[in-house]
Design an enzyme around this catalytic site. Sequence first.
Site: not given
Length: 343
Positions: A92, A122, A197, A199, A256-257, A260
């Site tokens: 970001h 991120d 700032g 981040s 995993l498919g 959940i």
Amino acid sequence: MKYIQTVTSFILITFLFSTPSKQDFSDAFIKVADKGNPAVVSIVSEKTRENNFHYFFEPFDGRSPHDERKGYSLGSGVIIDANEGYIITNYHVIEDAEEIKAILFDGREMKAEIIASDPASDIAVIKVNPDGLTTVDLGNSEELQVGEWVVAIGSPFGLHLNHTVTAGIVSAVGRNNVISQNNFEDFIQHDAAINPGNSGGALFNLDGKLVGINTAIATDGFSRANAGVGFAIPINMVKRIMGDLISDGKVTRGWLGVHIQDLNSNMIKTLGLSNRNGALISQVMKDSPAEDAGVQNKDVVIGVNGEKVDNSSQLKNIISSGRPNDKTKLTLIRDGKEKKMTV
């Protein structure tokens, strides 16, 4: 009696000389700052933003007023490879950036290019000219303990406050669903003061090793300032993701498919469970690794490769950290009984 007094005196003297002094305590933070500051950079991202200013009257020449302007955002970053010039930061911080500049501790300004980024975690990797850079030692975030001292370095609020050093303790580990359920979150929560700032900046342990990348703060909803609740991406997650970004330009995750969800009181009662630890399988996708292994709807996964699973976010993080074709051992509860299988 004299013997007891002698032993007591010896123990007291040993204790006095072994207990860290006030100066020893201060020196620990000073060493972290001296070691970490040269590896932390301020990042200035230039972006084109819409100008929301509207005219009530038509301009004399008939042309519409310019509706875009250049804007700047400030963040931080950490040099993780001095030889190649790689810097880790938050996605970001550099999102939609048209031009990026890294400002070093010694005041040098360097133009940076984006190597690759991963919005889901991120994390982003940018690159500068590897000329006279200083890097950091990477720690092991799995070893962090609640209550342990940590040090944050970044550029809160503006370049005039760059390389601000703050300290606090680890408040919690494994925090998730902080920003979004769709993200991969496994945050270190700490109370070292970080603000807008910070981040992309560094979180160090007292050995001066990088244990996290500061990413977000929680506030009271009215202020953007620090309220003692900060979050950092653990360095072990960063290592895995930045390796993929540098080598492949994208992140490859295990899959995993299944769909959940977390357990609630009604589910616990219906499924006959003793607690809400684990992740409920609400749907198994067709032709998925889970289906091939025999995973079923209403199974509750409570462990992966021997690691305890507390909730659905944790399961998502563990599975995603794997690689395609890995063999993964699941521990689950089905019809009230514990069952193990390999996926």
